[in-house]
Design an enzyme around this catalytic site. Structure first.
Site, PDB file in Angstrom:
ATOM      1  N   ASP A   1     -24.961  14.951  22.515  1.00 35.23           N
ATOM      2  CA  ASP A   1     -24.989  15.458  20.916  1.00 35.23           C
ATOM      3  C   ASP A   1     -26.301  16.157  20.895  1.00 35.23           C
ATOM      4  O   ASP A   1     -27.224  15.165  20.271  1.00 35.23           O
ATOM      5  CB  ASP A   1     -24.521  14.389  20.027  1.00 35.23           C
ATOM      6  CG  ASP A   1     -24.455  15.021  18.551  1.00 35.23           C
ATOM      7  OD1 ASP A   1     -25.022  15.864  18.496  1.00 35.23           O
ATOM      8  OD2 ASP A   1     -23.869  14.114  17.801  1.00 35.23           O
TER       9      ASP A   1
ATOM     10  N   GLU B   1      -5.512  31.088  14.247  1.00 31.34           N
ATOM     11  CA  GLU B   1      -5.528  30.168  14.971  1.00 31.34           C
ATOM     12  C   GLU B   1      -5.172  30.456  16.610  1.00 31.34           C
ATOM     13  O   GLU B   1      -4.659  31.559  16.709  1.00 31.34           O
ATOM     14  CB  GLU B   1      -4.074  29.465  14.520  1.00 31.34           C
ATOM     15  CG  GLU B   1      -4.332  28.490  13.365  1.00 31.34           C
ATOM     16  CD  GLU B   1      -3.244  27.937  12.791  1.00 31.34           C
ATOM     17  OE1 GLU B   1      -2.362  27.681  13.745  1.00 31.34           O
ATOM     18  OE2 GLU B   1      -3.405  27.227  11.849  1.00 31.34           O
TER      19      GLU B   1
ATOM     20  N   LYS C   1     -29.110  23.259  12.421  1.00 24.07           N
ATOM     21  CA  LYS C   1     -30.336  22.699  12.241  1.00 24.07           C
ATOM     22  C   LYS C   1     -31.608  23.194  12.937  1.00 24.07           C
ATOM     23  O   LYS C   1     -31.871  24.408  12.510  1.00 24.07           O
ATOM     24  CB  LYS C   1     -30.087  21.002  12.882  1.00 24.07           C
ATOM     25  CG  LYS C   1     -29.257  20.430  12.109  1.00 24.07           C
ATOM     26  CD  LYS C   1     -29.088  18.975  12.688  1.00 24.07           C
ATOM     27  CE  LYS C   1     -28.149  18.180  11.933  1.00 24.07           C
ATOM     28  NZ  LYS C   1     -26.652  18.357  12.352  1.00 24.07           N
TER      29      LYS C   1
ATOM     30  N   TYR D   1      -6.818  34.462   9.311  1.00 20.18           N
ATOM     31  CA  TYR D   1      -6.308  33.203   9.975  1.00 20.18           C
ATOM     32  C   TYR D   1      -6.172  33.799  11.382  1.00 20.18           C
ATOM     33  O   TYR D   1      -5.682  34.872  11.905  1.00 20.18           O
ATOM     34  CB  TYR D   1      -4.557  32.923   9.529  1.00 20.18           C
ATOM     35  CG  TYR D   1      -4.875  31.613   8.782  1.00 20.18           C
ATOM     36  CD1 TYR D   1      -5.292  30.375   9.361  1.00 20.18           C
ATOM     37  CD2 TYR D   1      -4.414  31.533   7.515  1.00 20.18           C
ATOM     38  CE1 TYR D   1      -5.358  29.285   8.687  1.00 20.18           C
ATOM     39  CE2 TYR D   1      -4.768  30.324   6.700  1.00 20.18           C
ATOM     40  CZ  TYR D   1      -4.991  29.222   7.411  1.00 20.18           C
ATOM     41  OH  TYR D   1      -5.250  28.063   6.678  1.00 20.18           O
TER      42      TYR D   1
ATOM     43  N   THR E   1     -24.559  20.972  16.267  1.00 17.78           N
ATOM     44  CA  THR E   1     -24.220  21.809  15.083  1.00 17.78           C
ATOM     45  C   THR E   1     -25.104  22.940  15.187  1.00 17.78           C
ATOM     46  O   THR E   1     -25.934  23.295  16.237  1.00 17.78           O
ATOM     47  CB  THR E   1     -24.703  21.000  13.950  1.00 17.78           C
ATOM     48  OG1 THR E   1     -25.985  20.463  14.138  1.00 17.78           O
ATOM     49  CG2 THR E   1     -23.823  19.782  13.376  1.00 17.78           C
TER      50      THR E   1
ATOM     51  N   ARG F   1     -23.901  26.589   8.715  1.00 18.34           N
ATOM     52  CA  ARG F   1     -23.244  25.288   8.869  1.00 18.34           C
ATOM     53  C   ARG F   1     -22.115  25.300   9.667  1.00 18.34           C
ATOM     54  O   ARG F   1     -21.004  26.036   9.389  1.00 18.34           O
ATOM     55  CB  ARG F   1     -22.950  24.839   7.428  1.00 18.34           C
ATOM     56  CG  ARG F   1     -22.753  23.362   7.270  1.00 18.34           C
ATOM     57  CD  ARG F   1     -23.205  22.976   6.044  1.00 18.34           C
ATOM     58  NE  ARG F   1     -24.741  23.066   5.646  1.00 18.34           N
ATOM     59  CZ  ARG F   1     -25.402  22.064   6.006  1.00 18.34           C
ATOM     60  NH1 ARG F   1     -24.724  20.999   6.299  1.00 18.34           N
ATOM     61  NH2 ARG F   1     -26.614  22.398   5.856  1.00 18.34           N
TER      62      ARG F   1
END
Ligand code: DSN
Length: 412
Positions: free
Chosen positions: A200, A56, A229, A54, A226, A235
């Protein structure tokens, strides 16, 4: 390379499914414009022990102990991404494209604010204001369109709508648009009406990073992408912005939208960015576009109508009604010969989204396998043959064999 020996021993059921998908990806062709094959190094980076942690917060400011090594990895990802895109500030934590876009809206807007975005059936994305998506529910989206005749964005029309509607933000960058985008003109229009600019670039990020397409980064306030692609990473997603918006963007990602970042994916992003910084990646991006241009002109030779009559990037939307078929019908025929595509709406589509008029084709994945223009010509001829013989099982089976032979020659 991963050999999955533990998975095979412990969970045969899942291992068999993984193996079948590996075979499918080897023996069939991916022409889905948003898909690619990551390198073995990226795949290995995703399967590291960072998944156990973790973290954060952000490097140097975490809400959990034991993050010194993670900080190094995340900082390296940011540093490499900055080199790639020349952006002032980058947040590499967004989990995927829609969450990244949600964080952008949260950083710049209040619910109910007016936003201008491209309509979904004209090439936009669900998260650019479609009524069934959070974006269309939370914000007051006004949509622009592509010109019915040219299939291109008419910047004068965008300006007219912007002057009339006075949006707080203008969104550019699309999921099914095959032409260069006039980033600077968008910025000029936004400045005229006092709107933020949001790009985007999920689809074209790899082509932009390699300098093969124009970049919005010098002009736009904030850019999301993203990473899986044309950028050919794991991903995930990231957000880039001017330094003056850094704090509000970071706060929107965490704690605004997300909790713990997926650091195993962030290290894989770092590996992919490292690959994209190599000269070979520029060659790859060039070839992606060359392959797409050949694909478009071959479809046109066979009498198919392509929206905007060609492409400047990695994709094209083909109007299948020009051959008397719907997009889903075509998707199903191509499935039978071992080619995956995604159905797509065409501008002002008279047909329903489940069986729209178009199919979107893209070249990022086949280019990673090493296919060039010569193979692209063969593929389009085989697609056309399959469509013209859609009820002839023997012909479809023979085409499938030819596709498989080509795939085995170009193993990834
Ligand atoms: N679903 C992606 C695509 O296929 O374009 C966009 O998020």
């Amino acid at each position: 390379m991963l050999n999955y020996e533990n998975l095979a021993k412990q969970d045969k059921e899942i291992f068999d499914i993984v193996k079948r998908e590996m075979t499918r990806q080897t023996e069939e062709l991916e022409l889905i414009a948003s898909e690619n094959y990551v390198s073995k190094a990226v795949l290995e980076a995703m399967a590291t022990v960072f998944t156990n942690k973790y973290s954060e917060g952000y490097p140097g400011h975490r809400y959990y102990g034991g993050n010194q090594i993670i900080d190094e990895a995340e900082n390296l990802a940011i540093e490499r991404a900055k080199k790639l895109f020349q952006a002032e500030h980058i947040n590499v934590q967004p989990l995927s494209g829609s969450p990244a876009n949600a964080a952008v809206y949260m950083a710049f807007l209040k619910p109910g604010d007016k936003v201008l975005g491209l309509k979904l059936d004209h090439g936009g994305h669900l998260s650019h204001g479609h009524p069934v998506n959070f974006s269309g529910m939370l914000y007051d989206f006004v949509q622009y369109e592509v010109d019915q005749n040219t299939g291109r964005i008419d910047m004068e029309k965008v300006r007219e709508i912007a002057l009339k509607e006075k949006p707080k933000m203008i969104v550019a960058g699309y999921s099914a648009y095959s032409r260069e985008i006039e980033w600077q003109k968008f910025k000029e229009i936004a400045d005229e009406v006092g709107a933020f600019t949001f790009a985007d670039i999920a689809h074209t990020a790899g082509l932009i990073a390699s300098g093969e397409m124009d970049s919005p980064i010098p002009f736009f306030d904030v850019v999301s992408t993203t990473t899986h692609k044309t950028l050919r990473g794991p991903r995930g997603a990231m957000i880039m912005c001017k330094e003056k918006f850094a704090k509000q963007v970071d706060r929107a990602v965490f704690p605004g939208m997300q909790g713990g970042p997926h650091e195993h994916i962030i290290v894989a992003k770092a590996v992919a960015f490292g690959e994209a910084l190599q000269p070979e990646f520029k060659q790859y991006a060039k070839q992606v576009i060359a392959n797409a241009k050949t694909m478009a002109s071959e479809f046109i030779k066979f009498g198919y109508r392509i929206i905007s009559n060609g492409t400047d990037n990695h994709l094209m939307v083909v109007d299948m009604t020009s051959k008397g078929l719907g997009g889903r019908d075509c998707e199903q025929i191509l499935d039978k010969i071992g080619i995956s595509v995604s159905r797509s709406t065409i501008p002002n589509d008279p047909n329903p989204p489940m069986n729209p008029s178009g199919v979107r084709f893209g070249t990022p994945a086949i280019t990673t396998r090493g296919l060039k223009q010569e193979e692209v010509k063969i593929i389009v001829a085989l697609i056309n043959k399959a469509i013209e013989n859609k009820d002839e099982i023997n012909i479809l089976e023979n085409i499938k064999k030819e596709i498989k032979e080509m795939c085995l020659k170009f193993r990834n």
